[in-house]
Design a protein around this motif. Structure first.
Motif, PDB file in Angstrom:
ATOM      1  N   VAL A 187      41.476  42.420  35.491  1.00 17.37           N
ATOM      2  CA  VAL A 187      40.517  41.098  36.303  1.00 17.37           C
ATOM      3  C   VAL A 187      42.018  40.102  36.006  1.00 17.37           C
ATOM      4  N   LEU A 188      42.151  39.693  37.616  1.00 19.83           N
ATOM      5  CA  LEU A 188      43.371  38.730  37.864  1.00 19.83           C
ATOM      6  C   LEU A 188      43.495  37.319  37.620  1.00 19.83           C
ATOM      7  N   ARG A 189      41.846  37.534  38.762  1.00 22.34           N
ATOM      8  CA  ARG A 189      41.349  35.616  39.395  1.00 22.34           C
ATOM      9  C   ARG A 189      40.126  35.621  39.527  1.00 22.34           C
ATOM     10  N   THR A 190      39.680  34.780  39.451  1.00 23.50           N
ATOM     11  CA  THR A 190      37.715  34.786  39.498  1.00 23.50           C
ATOM     12  C   THR A 190      37.881  34.252  40.565  1.00 23.50           C
ATOM     13  N   LYS A 191      36.447  34.174  41.391  1.00 27.07           N
ATOM     14  CA  LYS A 191      36.648  33.398  42.413  1.00 27.07           C
ATOM     15  C   LYS A 191      35.194  33.453  43.030  1.00 27.07           C
ATOM     16  N   GLU A 192      33.798  32.334  42.283  1.00 23.48           N
ATOM     17  CA  GLU A 192      32.705  32.217  43.136  1.00 23.48           C
ATOM     18  C   GLU A 192      31.989  34.202  43.227  1.00 23.48           C
ATOM     19  N   GLY A 193      32.030  34.898  42.024  1.00 16.82           N
ATOM     20  CA  GLY A 193      30.972  35.969  41.898  1.00 16.82           C
ATOM     21  C   GLY A 193      32.243  37.350  42.907  1.00 16.82           C
ATOM     22  N   TRP A 194      33.574  36.639  43.144  1.00 16.86           N
ATOM     23  CA  TRP A 194      34.090  38.001  43.838  1.00 16.86           C
ATOM     24  C   TRP A 194      35.747  37.997  42.262  1.00 16.86           C
ATOM     25  N   ARG A 195      36.277  38.950  42.544  1.00 17.86           N
ATOM     26  CA  ARG A 195      37.550  39.236  41.674  1.00 17.86           C
ATOM     27  C   ARG A 195      38.893  39.954  42.669  1.00 17.86           C
ATOM     28  N   LEU A 196      39.497  39.207  41.655  1.00 20.84           N
ATOM     29  CA  LEU A 196      40.710  39.921  42.201  1.00 20.84           C
ATOM     30  C   LEU A 196      41.632  40.935  40.970  1.00 20.84           C
ATOM     31  N   VAL A 197      41.153  42.046  41.477  1.00 19.34           N
ATOM     32  CA  VAL A 197      41.706  43.554  40.425  1.00 19.34           C
ATOM     33  C   VAL A 197      42.914  43.888  40.912  1.00 19.34           C
ATOM     34  N   GLN A 198      42.954  44.928  39.259  1.00 16.80           N
ATOM     35  CA  GLN A 198      44.423  45.395  39.689  1.00 16.80           C
ATOM     36  C   GLN A 198      44.311  46.873  39.502  1.00 16.80           C
ATOM     37  N   ASP A 199      43.988  47.523  40.326  1.00 17.89           N
ATOM     38  CA  ASP A 199      43.582  49.114  39.831  1.00 17.89           C
ATOM     39  C   ASP A 199      45.387  49.988  38.886  1.00 17.89           C
ATOM     40  N   PRO A 200      45.073  51.500  38.036  1.00 13.50           N
ATOM     41  CA  PRO A 200      45.969  52.049  37.599  1.00 13.50           C
ATOM     42  C   PRO A 200      47.070  51.983  38.860  1.00 13.50           C
ATOM     43  N   ASP A 201      47.097  52.213  39.239  1.00 15.16           N
ATOM     44  CA  ASP A 201      48.484  52.498  41.016  1.00 15.16           C
ATOM     45  C   ASP A 201      48.812  51.597  40.478  1.00 15.16           C
ATOM     46  N   GLY A 202      48.373  49.659  40.700  1.00 19.03           N
ATOM     47  CA  GLY A 202      48.560  49.113  41.158  1.00 19.03           C
ATOM     48  C   GLY A 202      48.433  48.460  42.345  1.00 19.03           C
ATOM     49  N   ALA A 203      47.735  48.458  42.633  1.00 18.48           N
ATOM     50  CA  ALA A 203      47.079  48.561  43.780  1.00 18.48           C
ATOM     51  C   ALA A 203      46.126  46.524  44.110  1.00 18.48           C
ATOM     52  N   ARG A 204      45.979  45.493  44.733  1.00 22.88           N
ATOM     53  CA  ARG A 204      45.354  44.517  44.354  1.00 22.88           C
ATOM     54  C   ARG A 204      44.296  43.884  45.246  1.00 22.88           C
ATOM     55  N   GLY A 205      43.186  43.313  45.052  1.00 20.94           N
ATOM     56  CA  GLY A 205      42.019  43.514  46.185  1.00 20.94           C
ATOM     57  C   GLY A 205      41.446  42.395  45.388  1.00 20.94           C
ATOM     58  N   TRP A 206      40.574  42.385  46.143  1.00 22.21           N
ATOM     59  CA  TRP A 206      38.710  41.698  45.529  1.00 22.21           C
ATOM     60  C   TRP A 206      37.536  42.559  45.580  1.00 22.21           C
ATOM     61  N   MET A 207      36.602  42.554  44.062  1.00 26.28           N
ATOM     62  CA  MET A 207      35.811  43.057  44.143  1.00 26.28           C
ATOM     63  C   MET A 207      34.996  42.106  44.041  1.00 26.28           C
ATOM     64  N   LEU A 208      33.572  42.651  44.408  1.00 28.06           N
ATOM     65  CA  LEU A 208      32.450  41.634  44.026  1.00 28.06           C
ATOM     66  C   LEU A 208      31.858  42.283  42.340  1.00 28.06           C
ATOM     67  N   SER A 209      31.629  40.869  41.957  1.00 34.85           N
ATOM     68  CA  SER A 209      31.865  41.426  40.179  1.00 34.85           C
ATOM     69  C   SER A 209      30.635  42.063  39.464  1.00 34.85           C
ATOM     70  N   GLN A 210      29.428  41.881  40.495  1.00 32.97           N
ATOM     71  CA  GLN A 210      28.154  42.933  40.099  1.00 32.97           C
ATOM     72  C   GLN A 210      28.450  44.826  40.069  1.00 32.97           C
ATOM     73  N   PHE A 211      29.868  44.304  40.039  1.00 27.71           N
ATOM     74  CA  PHE A 211      30.374  46.383  40.241  1.00 27.71           C
ATOM     75  C   PHE A 211      31.098  46.415  39.746  1.00 27.71           C
ATOM     76  N   LEU A 212      31.156  45.405  38.532  1.00 25.65           N
ATOM     77  CA  LEU A 212      32.147  45.876  37.163  1.00 25.65           C
ATOM     78  C   LEU A 212      31.564  45.012  36.003  1.00 25.65           C
ATOM     79  N   THR A 213      32.132  45.749  34.786  1.00 26.09           N
ATOM     80  CA  THR A 213      31.077  45.508  33.326  1.00 26.09           C
ATOM     81  C   THR A 213      32.336  45.508  33.022  1.00 26.09           C
ATOM     82  N   ARG A 214      32.426  44.745  31.892  1.00 24.75           N
ATOM     83  CA  ARG A 214      32.984  44.222  31.122  1.00 24.75           C
ATOM     84  C   ARG A 214      33.233  45.681  29.804  1.00 24.75           C
ATOM     85  N   ASP A 215      32.387  46.609  30.045  1.00 28.34           N
ATOM     86  CA  ASP A 215      32.621  48.249  28.812  1.00 28.34           C
ATOM     87  C   ASP A 215      34.242  48.539  29.516  1.00 28.34           C
ATOM     88  N   ARG A 216      34.828  48.775  28.095  1.00 31.30           N
ATOM     89  CA  ARG A 216      36.265  49.323  28.791  1.00 31.30           C
ATOM     90  C   ARG A 216      36.406  50.703  28.718  1.00 31.30           C
TER      91      ARG A 216
END
Length: 157
Positions: A64-93
């Motif tokens: 997670v690189l950035r947050t904005k009103e329920g959305w998270r700017l994320v980067q995946d293992p391949d380096g792709a970046r984009g926005w996901m709703l926070s409800q689809f993410l968990t802090r489980d590692r």
């Protein structure tokens, strides 16, 4: 009367702002996909934005690189970046096996320990504690230790 309402409104904003800030740690941080269902990565923080990727793998780690009103700017293992709703993410590692060759899963966190399994690149699992360059790692019912350098999602984001 106006002054009392004004003070009450300011107090409520302060309390709500503090609780929302407490829910979201400083960025960057690690998260993973919450459920084994399609999760969209979008070009912007809103459902009107174009979908870049659709993810189907529970526990896939995301930085997670950035947050904005329920959305998270994320980067995946391949380096792709984009926005996901926070409800689809968990802090489980979660962890993602990297490299071109299989990674060894060992009984203990040391190179000479008994080899339990060989994990193909791209395998996703849950991370436990990492110490001395080795991380506890579980893939379904199988668990052991994998070198931290072979796992995307381990260490500092």
């Amino acid at each position: 009367m106006f002054r009392i309402r004004h003070i009450a409104a300011l107090t409520a904003m302060l309390v709500l702002g503090t609780s929302l800030a407490a829910e979201d740690p400083k960025v960057p941080y690690w998260a993973s996909i919450r459920k084994d269902q399609p999760v969209n990565m979008r070009v912007g923080p809103g459902e009107d934005y174009k979908i870049l990727w659709v993810y189907h793998r529970q526990h896939l780690p995301m930085k997670v690189l950035r947050t904005k009103e329920g959305w998270r700017l994320v980067q995946d293992p391949d380096g792709a970046r984009g926005w996901m709703l926070s409800q689809f993410l968990t802090r489980d590692r979660g962890g993602y096996v990297t490299g071109k060759q299989p990674a060894d899963m060992r009984e203990k966190g040391e190179a000479g320990a008994k080899l339990l399994w060989r994990l193909s690149p791209g395998v996703v699992g849950l991370l436990g504690d990492c110490k001395a360059g080795w991380c506890e790692f579980s893939v379904g019912p199988r668990s052991g230790f994998v070198e931290q350098a072979r796992l995307w999602g381990a260490g500092e984001p």
